[in-house]
Design a protein around this motif. Structure first.
Motif, PDB file in Angstrom:
ATOM      1  N   MET A 142       0.853  -1.201   0.000  1.00  0.00           N
ATOM      2  CA  MET A 142       0.000   0.000   0.000  1.00  0.00           C
ATOM      3  C   MET A 142       0.881   1.241   0.000  1.00  0.00           C
ATOM      4  SD  MET A 142      -2.884   1.175   2.762  1.00  0.00           S
ATOM      5  CE  MET A 142      -3.757   2.718   2.550  1.00  0.00           C
ATOM      6  N   LYS A 143       0.547   2.173  -0.864  1.00  0.00           N
ATOM      7  CA  LYS A 143       1.354   3.385  -0.975  1.00  0.00           C
ATOM      8  C   LYS A 143       0.675   4.487  -0.173  1.00  0.00           C
ATOM      9  CE  LYS A 143       3.055   1.974  -5.461  1.00  0.00           C
ATOM     10  NZ  LYS A 143       2.420   0.668  -5.361  1.00  0.00           N
ATOM     11  N   ALA A 144       1.364   4.925   0.906  1.00  0.00           N
ATOM     12  CA  ALA A 144       0.742   5.826   1.879  1.00  0.00           C
ATOM     13  C   ALA A 144       0.313   7.150   1.265  1.00  0.00           C
ATOM     14  CB  ALA A 144       1.703   6.080   3.042  1.00  0.00           C
ATOM     15  N   GLN A 145       0.999   7.614   0.204  1.00  0.00           N
ATOM     16  CA  GLN A 145       0.729   8.936  -0.326  1.00  0.00           C
ATOM     17  C   GLN A 145      -0.069   8.920  -1.609  1.00  0.00           C
ATOM     18  OE1 GLN A 145       3.453   7.360  -0.197  1.00  0.00           O
ATOM     19  NE2 GLN A 145       4.760   7.660  -1.961  1.00  0.00           N
ATOM     20  N   SER A 146      -0.705   7.778  -1.980  1.00  0.00           N
ATOM     21  CA  SER A 146      -1.361   7.650  -3.261  1.00  0.00           C
ATOM     22  C   SER A 146      -2.511   8.636  -3.445  1.00  0.00           C
ATOM     23  CB  SER A 146      -1.879   6.216  -3.448  1.00  0.00           C
ATOM     24  OG  SER A 146      -2.764   5.889  -2.390  1.00  0.00           O
ATOM     25  N   SER A 147      -3.225   8.988  -2.354  1.00  0.00           N
ATOM     26  CA  SER A 147      -4.363   9.883  -2.470  1.00  0.00           C
ATOM     27  C   SER A 147      -4.060  11.278  -1.942  1.00  0.00           C
ATOM     28  CB  SER A 147      -5.563   9.296  -1.711  1.00  0.00           C
ATOM     29  OG  SER A 147      -5.249   9.145  -0.343  1.00  0.00           O
ATOM     30  N   THR A 148      -2.823  11.539  -1.620  1.00  0.00           N
ATOM     31  CA  THR A 148      -2.422  12.829  -1.066  1.00  0.00           C
ATOM     32  C   THR A 148      -1.254  13.373  -1.862  1.00  0.00           C
ATOM     33  OG1 THR A 148      -3.072  12.027   1.116  1.00  0.00           O
ATOM     34  CG2 THR A 148      -1.748  14.033   1.033  1.00  0.00           C
ATOM     35  N   SER A 149      -1.280  14.674  -2.139  1.00  0.00           N
ATOM     36  CA  SER A 149      -0.204  15.263  -2.924  1.00  0.00           C
ATOM     37  C   SER A 149       1.106  15.208  -2.163  1.00  0.00           C
ATOM     38  CB  SER A 149      -0.544  16.713  -3.266  1.00  0.00           C
ATOM     39  OG  SER A 149      -0.429  17.533  -2.117  1.00  0.00           O
ATOM     40  N   PRO A 150       2.239  15.057  -2.882  1.00  0.00           N
ATOM     41  CA  PRO A 150       3.551  15.031  -2.212  1.00  0.00           C
ATOM     42  C   PRO A 150       3.805  16.278  -1.372  1.00  0.00           C
ATOM     43  CG  PRO A 150       3.742  14.245  -4.465  1.00  0.00           C
ATOM     44  CD  PRO A 150       2.343  14.775  -4.323  1.00  0.00           C
ATOM     45  N   ASP A 151       3.364  17.439  -1.832  1.00  0.00           N
ATOM     46  CA  ASP A 151       3.584  18.670  -1.069  1.00  0.00           C
ATOM     47  C   ASP A 151       2.849  18.623   0.263  1.00  0.00           C
ATOM     48  OD1 ASP A 151       5.049  19.523  -3.187  1.00  0.00           O
ATOM     49  OD2 ASP A 151       3.732  21.180  -3.757  1.00  0.00           O
ATOM     50  N   ARG A 152       1.628  18.093   0.249  1.00  0.00           N
ATOM     51  CA  ARG A 152       0.852  18.020   1.485  1.00  0.00           C
ATOM     52  C   ARG A 152       1.459  16.988   2.435  1.00  0.00           C
ATOM     53  NH1 ARG A 152      -5.703  17.158   2.171  1.00  0.00           N
ATOM     54  NH2 ARG A 152      -5.701  17.207   4.454  1.00  0.00           N
ATOM     55  N   ASN A 212       6.324   4.668  -6.003  1.00  0.00           N
ATOM     56  CA  ASN A 212       6.854   3.373  -5.604  1.00  0.00           C
ATOM     57  C   ASN A 212       7.352   3.337  -4.158  1.00  0.00           C
ATOM     58  OD1 ASN A 212       6.478   1.880  -8.068  1.00  0.00           O
ATOM     59  ND2 ASN A 212       8.071   3.174  -8.965  1.00  0.00           N
ATOM     60  N   LEU A 213       6.986   4.352  -3.365  1.00  0.00           N
ATOM     61  CA  LEU A 213       7.374   4.353  -1.957  1.00  0.00           C
ATOM     62  C   LEU A 213       6.311   3.637  -1.132  1.00  0.00           C
ATOM     63  CD1 LEU A 213       8.642   8.016  -1.390  1.00  0.00           C
ATOM     64  CD2 LEU A 213      10.004   5.965  -1.765  1.00  0.00           C
ATOM     65  N   ARG A 214       6.733   2.746  -0.261  1.00  0.00           N
ATOM     66  CA  ARG A 214       5.790   2.053   0.609  1.00  0.00           C
ATOM     67  C   ARG A 214       5.322   2.970   1.734  1.00  0.00           C
ATOM     68  NH1 ARG A 214       7.635  -3.632   2.688  1.00  0.00           N
ATOM     69  NH2 ARG A 214       5.454  -3.527   3.369  1.00  0.00           N
ATOM     70  N   SER A 215       6.219   3.837   2.221  1.00  0.00           N
ATOM     71  CA  SER A 215       5.872   4.732   3.322  1.00  0.00           C
ATOM     72  C   SER A 215       6.603   6.054   3.145  1.00  0.00           C
ATOM     73  CB  SER A 215       6.244   4.105   4.669  1.00  0.00           C
ATOM     74  OG  SER A 215       6.178   5.065   5.712  1.00  0.00           O
ATOM     75  N   ALA A 216       5.832   7.101   2.940  1.00  0.00           N
ATOM     76  CA  ALA A 216       6.435   8.426   2.806  1.00  0.00           C
ATOM     77  C   ALA A 216       7.142   8.841   4.091  1.00  0.00           C
ATOM     78  CB  ALA A 216       5.360   9.447   2.451  1.00  0.00           C
ATOM     79  N   GLU A 217       6.513   8.561   5.227  1.00  0.00           N
ATOM     80  CA  GLU A 217       7.100   8.950   6.501  1.00  0.00           C
ATOM     81  C   GLU A 217       8.438   8.257   6.727  1.00  0.00           C
ATOM     82  OE1 GLU A 217       6.067   9.138  11.294  1.00  0.00           O
ATOM     83  OE2 GLU A 217       4.636   8.279   9.880  1.00  0.00           O
ATOM     84  N   ALA A 218       8.482   6.945   6.485  1.00  0.00           N
ATOM     85  CA  ALA A 218       9.735   6.211   6.682  1.00  0.00           C
ATOM     86  C   ALA A 218      10.825   6.747   5.765  1.00  0.00           C
ATOM     87  CB  ALA A 218       9.516   4.723   6.435  1.00  0.00           C
ATOM     88  N   TRP A 219      10.468   7.038   4.528  1.00  0.00           N
ATOM     89  CA  TRP A 219      11.446   7.548   3.562  1.00  0.00           C
ATOM     90  C   TRP A 219      11.989   8.897   4.023  1.00  0.00           C
ATOM     91  CZ3 TRP A 219      12.551  11.627   0.390  1.00  0.00           C
ATOM     92  CH2 TRP A 219      13.432  11.395  -0.669  1.00  0.00           C
ATOM     93  N   LEU A 220      11.098   9.784   4.438  1.00  0.00           N
ATOM     94  CA  LEU A 220      11.522  11.129   4.818  1.00  0.00           C
ATOM     95  C   LEU A 220      12.307  11.131   6.123  1.00  0.00           C
ATOM     96  CD1 LEU A 220       8.328  13.103   3.783  1.00  0.00           C
ATOM     97  CD2 LEU A 220      10.647  13.514   2.932  1.00  0.00           C
ATOM     98  N   VAL A 221      11.897  10.303   7.092  1.00  0.00           N
ATOM     99  CA  VAL A 221      12.650  10.231   8.343  1.00  0.00           C
ATOM    100  C   VAL A 221      14.042   9.666   8.078  1.00  0.00           C
ATOM    101  CG1 VAL A 221      12.788   9.087  10.589  1.00  0.00           C
ATOM    102  CG2 VAL A 221      10.641  10.104   9.851  1.00  0.00           C
TER     103      VAL A 221
END
Length: 297
Positions: free
Chosen positions: A1-11, A52-61
């Motif tokens: 599941m892609k955490a940011q699929s329904s939310t813009s990257p900026d948001r 293709n990111l599984r978790s935006a939060e994990a990637w950014l942290v």
């Protein structure tokens, strides 16, 4: 599941910015460096493959922590040549009614904790903070630091061992902390050495950071009588011109001291067994830009 699929990257980034700032600040102890790291993370986020990111939060942290580690290594020589003791830049908030503040977000990284973290290596510091302050799983920490889970557990264990003797056994409630500091502020404002001494642990430690730009002690001072005398001296040296103001410093009750209406220091206190066990005083003017510069009681 892609955490940011329904939310813009900026948001997504905007929603995580405070978490990323706190992570970077905990690693570096500097607001400016933390903001630079978050900006660098933002630039990398702009060109990331979000789909293709599984978790935006994990990637950014992960990116933020690695950038902070790099910045920490760059600052090593600067820290080693710093005149006197180096204390983190305090995050100051004077309005108790504003819940969303940098100071509140940093409540798990008090000045006392960041002071203790200075004895750790960069990787020990990262592993300890991610596990203890931010409650990350060891599996995530292993990915972030490119190490095995066993190695990460060892890093956290070593960090705890290095910090064990200096960590307080019990944390006071915010109300008890604030009440004790209020009493100390009143005693300091009166120049009442005996009243101050009664609020200090017998072997209280005093650590000051002037950065070579303000008077400070280049060694740790100890003893209730001596520390009470330092506050008494300031009150008598600038008779009638010293004011104290309660504030939140890194999410904890603290004091701001003004001389002739201008900020002179930010003060954080470690409380143990109902008394002040350690006093941290930041006097370096470069680290006081986040506090209100002037105060008229």
């Amino acid at each position: 599941m892609k955490a940011q699929s329904s939310t813009s990257p900026d948001r997504v980034f905007s929603e995580l910015r405070k978490r990323l700032f706190t992570t970077a600040y905990a690693m570096l102890g500097s607001r400016a460096d933390a903001e630079d790291v978050v900006q660098d993370a933002w630039l990398r986020w702009q060109v990331a493959d979000h789909a293709n990111l599984r978790s935006a939060e994990a990637w950014l942290v992960t990116v933020t922590t690695r950038l902070a580690l790099d910045r920490l290594r760059e600052r090593k020589a600067e820290r080693e040549s710093y005149p006197g003791w180096w204390l983190p830049e305090p995050l100051v908030e004077v309005d108790e009614n504003t819940p969303e503040t940098a100071a509140e977000l940093a409540s798990d990284v008090s000045l006392a904790l960041l002071w203790m973290l200075e004895r750790l290596s960069g990787e020990e510091r990262a592993a300890f903070l991610l596990r203890q302050a931010f409650d990350q799983d060891y599996a995530d920490i292993a990915v972030l630091l490119s190490k095995s889970e066993a190695n990460c557990r060892q890093l956290v264990h070593r960090a705890k061992e290095k910090m064990r003797d200096d960590r307080p056994r019990f944390q006071p409630t915010p109300e008890a902390h604030r009440k004790l500091l209020g009493a100390f502020m009143q005693a300091a404002g009166r120049g009442d050495r005996q009243a101050m001494k009664a609020l200090l642990s017998p072997d209280v430690a005093f650590i000051s950071d002037g950065g070579g730009k303000a008077e400070s002690f280049h060694r740790i001072l100890r003893g209730a009588g001596r520390i009470a005398g330092i506050f008494w001296r300031i009150e008598n040296l600038y008779s009638g011109c010293v004011q104290y103001r309660m504030a939140r410093i890194n999410g904890e009750p603290g004091l701001l001291r003004y001389v002739n209406g201008t900020i002179e220091s930010a003060q954080s206190f470690l409380i143990e067994d109902g008394r002040i066990a350690t006093v941290f005083i930041v006097r370096n003017p470069d680290k006081l830009t986040g506090a209100p510069r002037h105060f008229s009681p």
